[in-house]
Structures are given as structure tokens and as C-alpha cells.
Write a protein that holds these residues in place. Structure first.
Motif, short mmCIF file in Angstrom:
data_model
loop_
_atom_site.label_atom_id
_atom_site.label_comp_id
_atom_site.label_asym_id
_atom_site.label_seq_id
_atom_site.Cartn_x
_atom_site.Cartn_y
_atom_site.Cartn_z
N CYS A 136 1.07 4.19 -8.58
CA CYS A 136 0.15 4.90 -8.18
C CYS A 136 0.46 6.03 -7.18
O CYS A 136 0.25 7.17 -7.23
CB CYS A 136 -1.12 4.37 -7.72
SG CYS A 136 -2.32 3.57 -8.63
N ASN A 137 1.68 5.64 -6.54
CA ASN A 137 2.33 6.56 -5.61
C ASN A 137 3.29 7.69 -6.54
O ASN A 137 3.65 8.48 -5.96
CB ASN A 137 3.55 5.56 -4.81
CG ASN A 137 4.35 4.88 -5.77
OD1 ASN A 137 3.85 4.13 -6.64
ND2 ASN A 137 5.65 5.17 -5.83
N LYS B 152 -1.65 15.91 -1.39
CA LYS B 152 -2.70 16.36 -1.41
C LYS B 152 -2.92 16.64 -2.99
O LYS B 152 -4.09 16.45 -3.25
CB LYS B 152 -3.12 17.68 -0.71
CG LYS B 152 -3.05 17.33 0.92
CD LYS B 152 -3.35 18.49 1.48
CE LYS B 152 -3.31 18.40 2.98
NZ LYS B 152 -3.71 19.49 3.87
N HIS C 35 0.98 -1.10 0.11
CA HIS C 35 0.14 -0.01 -0.11
C HIS C 35 0.97 1.19 -0.02
O HIS C 35 1.55 1.43 1.08
CB HIS C 35 -0.93 -0.19 1.05
CG HIS C 35 -2.09 0.97 1.09
ND1 HIS C 35 -2.36 1.68 0.03
CD2 HIS C 35 -2.94 1.33 2.46
CE1 HIS C 35 -3.55 2.43 0.44
NE2 HIS C 35 -3.59 2.17 1.73
N ASP D 174 -4.15 3.70 -4.82
CA ASP D 174 -4.24 2.19 -5.24
C ASP D 174 -5.23 1.38 -4.66
O ASP D 174 -5.08 0.26 -5.73
CB ASP D 174 -2.70 1.79 -4.77
CG ASP D 174 -2.32 1.66 -3.12
OD1 ASP D 174 -3.56 1.21 -2.56
OD2 ASP D 174 -1.54 1.94 -2.89
N THR E 94 -1.84 0.61 6.83
CA THR E 94 -1.70 1.87 6.39
C THR E 94 -0.52 2.19 5.10
O THR E 94 0.03 1.33 4.93
CB THR E 94 -1.60 2.88 7.75
OG1 THR E 94 -1.53 4.55 7.12
CG2 THR E 94 -0.07 2.59 7.95
N LEU E 95 -0.72 3.21 4.71
CA LEU E 95 0.46 3.75 3.63
C LEU E 95 1.72 3.53 4.25
O LEU E 95 1.94 3.64 5.24
CB LEU E 95 0.31 4.99 3.12
CG LEU E 95 -1.10 5.48 2.37
CD1 LEU E 95 -1.02 6.97 2.27
CD2 LEU E 95 -1.06 4.60 1.24
N PRO F 289 2.40 9.16 -1.23
CA PRO F 289 1.66 9.18 0.21
C PRO F 289 1.69 10.35 0.77
O PRO F 289 2.66 11.28 0.89
CB PRO F 289 2.82 8.06 0.83
CG PRO F 289 3.48 7.28 -0.17
CD PRO F 289 3.45 8.19 -1.56
N TYR F 290 0.51 10.70 1.48
CA TYR F 290 0.03 11.80 2.12
C TYR F 290 0.36 13.41 1.35
O TYR F 290 0.20 14.21 1.93
CB TYR F 290 1.09 11.85 3.57
CG TYR F 290 1.17 10.52 4.26
CD1 TYR F 290 -0.06 10.10 5.09
CD2 TYR F 290 2.02 9.71 4.30
CE1 TYR F 290 0.11 9.18 5.69
CE2 TYR F 290 2.17 8.30 4.87
CZ TYR F 290 1.00 7.94 5.44
OH TYR F 290 1.06 6.76 6.16
N SER G 95 -0.29 4.39 -1.86
CA SER G 95 -1.06 5.51 -2.22
C SER G 95 -2.28 5.28 -2.04
O SER G 95 -2.97 4.37 -1.84
CB SER G 95 -0.79 5.77 -3.76
OG SER G 95 -1.54 6.70 -4.36
N HIS G 96 -3.21 6.69 -1.75
CA HIS G 96 -4.37 6.72 -1.46
C HIS G 96 -5.42 6.17 -2.96
O HIS G 96 -6.50 5.74 -2.78
CB HIS G 96 -4.97 7.88 -0.97
CG HIS G 96 -4.50 8.17 0.25
ND1 HIS G 96 -5.01 7.51 1.44
CD2 HIS G 96 -3.88 9.24 0.79
CE1 HIS G 96 -4.61 7.83 2.43
NE2 HIS G 96 -3.75 9.04 2.26
N TYR H 51 -4.35 -5.15 2.96
CA TYR H 51 -3.27 -4.50 2.88
C TYR H 51 -2.69 -4.81 4.35
O TYR H 51 -2.92 -4.07 5.28
CB TYR H 51 -3.58 -3.32 3.02
CG TYR H 51 -3.91 -2.34 1.48
CD1 TYR H 51 -5.15 -1.81 1.60
CD2 TYR H 51 -3.10 -2.69 0.36
CE1 TYR H 51 -5.75 -1.59 0.23
CE2 TYR H 51 -3.55 -2.28 -0.61
CZ TYR H 51 -4.75 -1.88 -0.93
OH TYR H 51 -5.13 -1.33 -2.24
#
Length: 269
Positions: free
Chosen positions: A159-160, A168, A47, A52, A124-125, A165-166, A49-50, A120
Motif C-alpha cells: 500500500c506504501n 497526497k 504502518h 493500509d 503513526t506512519l 507515506p505523507y 501508508s494511509h 499499530y
């Protein structure tokens, strides 16, 4: 055991989500032959990226075996999103409540009904600075040993780069490639006859994450660190560093405590 039908809500979600994914992301998808055609199983996925979960769901949707993700319970209460989460059979996770174990029981039930539950395991990421899988929680191993179902290690990358990660704001151009590689089932048979202790679960989890990391090494064409990043160990080390700096500052003469720690650090590097 027969596979579950995809159903209206999953097809409806695909109609909404697939077009923007196709526009935004190129695809390098491999290993679909390792996704079981029938029966219950687990996928263990890294995991980073938000985005993915959507991109990975697209990958597995195209295999005909849709994943059931574990997701925060609050998402199931939010209007259309909640209806879609319930309709697609996602599994709510209730944290810090008397229902905290319900996700574990629901995951077992789903596997025993012949479905796929996507974990996952990191929870978390990843916080690894270079995006490698970090140490994982034991939920996937617990379900795998309880049901003795196949565990498919899956790595994804790309996707990252679209949404780090994190971050915006996405990086839309140049167009990114979503790489996915699913490997053969992880052999956990040596754990089946053992008592499900914390140590056994930890060891089984490490075997699963090692398999996921090997898939990511193949995608990236480089070796992962020998020891996975451990957020808990990093927090402990950070606390020790902070305490050491505080002690040095307390012993320093007035007016010098801001400079001496920096000088000591510079000399040690």
C-alpha cells in the motif's frame, strides 16, 4: 470464549470498501491460519501508508475475525463516518485529556469479550527512510501482558507503493500488490510474572516488533536494519547538529558563517 458476530456495520463497510480495493490492489495474503478462530487476541501491524488500515481490514475480514482499530476520537464525531466508526466497534483514542486511558481500558474489555484489537504499535506512519518498522509505543504490550492474550505479529507491504507515506496523490499504475504475512503468536510468557514496569513494557514491545519485522523481512526478501529507526533519537541528533552549526556560525568571521559549516561537513564525509 465465542467470537463476536461481524454485524451490520462491518458488513456494510465491506460492501463499500471492498470493490475499490479489489480493483486497485492485487493480493498476496498469507498466514491466515495464524489468526485465532476463537477468543480474544491482538494483532500488531506495521504502518506505512494511509491506505493500509483499509487493506489490512479487508485481509482480516476475510478470516472471519474482524479487527477493532484504535482511532482518533475526532473521527467518531463526523456524521456518517462517525456512525460507521461506532457501529463497527472501533476504539476512540482521546489524546491529551482526562480520557486518555479510556482506549487502553476499552482495548482490554474488547479482548476479554473475545474480540480482536488491531494495534499499530508505532503509533503513526513509519518514518524509517526505507519503510521498515520503527521503535514502537508500549500500548500493545501493556494490553497483552494485562490479558495474557495471543499477540499475532503481522507485516504488510505494498500500500506504501500505492500511496507513499505523507503523499497526497496515489500511484495507481501499474497495479500494486498488497502483501500480508501473519506469523505465529509471539511468546511473551516470560514477562507474565513480572511487575509491569516501564522497562518490562519496553522489552516486551521490542520482542513484539522484532516478530513483526521478521515477517516483513520474509515479504521483502531482505534484512532490516539491526537497530530500528527511532524518531526521538533522530530529533535529538538533529537538534545537536543544528546547535553545532549555530555555534560554528557564531564563531565564524562576518560574511563567512554561511560557507564554513558546509565546508566542514564536506570534509568529514
Amino acid at each position: 470464549m465465542p467470537r463476536r458476530r461481524i454485524g451490520f456495520w462491518y458488513r456494510f463497510a465491506a460492501v463499500i470498501c471492498k470493490p475499490p480495493l479489489v480493483v486497485l490492489i492485487k493480493r498476496d495474503w498469507r498466514g491466515m491460519e495464524n489468526i485465532p478462530a476463537d477468543g480474544g487476541f491482538i494483532t500488531a501491524v506495521n504502518h506505512n501508508s494511509h491506505v493500509d488500515p483499509f487493506a489490512y481490514a479487508h485481509y482480516q475480514y476475510n478470516t472471519g475475525r474482524v479487527p477493532r482499530f484504535l482511532a482518533k476520537s475526532g473521527l467518531f464525531k463526523k456524521g456518517f463516518v462517525g456512525a460507521a466508526m461506532r457501529g463497527t466497534g472501533q476504539i476512540p483514542v482521546y489524546r491529551e485529556s482526562t480520557d486518555a486511558l479510556s482506549a487502553f481500558r476499552a482495548a482490554i474489555d474488547a479482548v476479554e469479550r473475545g474480540e480482536c484489537v488491531a494495534f499499530y504499535p508505532e503509533g503513526t506512519l513509519t518514518r524509517d527512510p526505507d519503510g521498515w518498522p520503527m521503535t514502537a509505543k508500549t500500548g500493545a504490550a501493556r494490553v497483552a501482558l494485562q490479558t495474557k492474550c495471543p499477540v499475532i505479529p503481522v507485516a504488510q507491504w505494498g500500500c506504501n507503493e500505492l500511496l507513499p507515506p505523507y503523499a497526497k496523490k496515489p500511484h495507481l499504475l501499474p497495479r500494486k500488490t498488497h502483501h500480508v504475512l501473519a506469523g505465529p503468536p509471539v511468546d511473551l510468557s516470560r514477562f507474565y510474572d513480572k511487575e509491569m514496569t516501564a522497562e518490562v513494557l519496553k522489552e516486551a514491545t521490542e520482542v513484539i516488533m522484532a516478530a513483526v519485522t521478521r515477517q516483513l523481512e520474509e515479504i521483502r526478501g531482505e534484512k532490516a536494519p539491526a537497530t530500528p529507526y527511532d524518531p526521538r533519537r533522530e530529533r535529538i541528533e538533529q537538534r545537536r547538529r543544528t546547535q553545532a552549526q549555530t555555534r560554528r556560525g557564531e564563531r565564524a568571521p562576518d560574511g563567512q558563517h554561511d560557507e564554513q559549516p558546509q565546508q566542514a561537513e564536506g570534509q568529514s564525509t
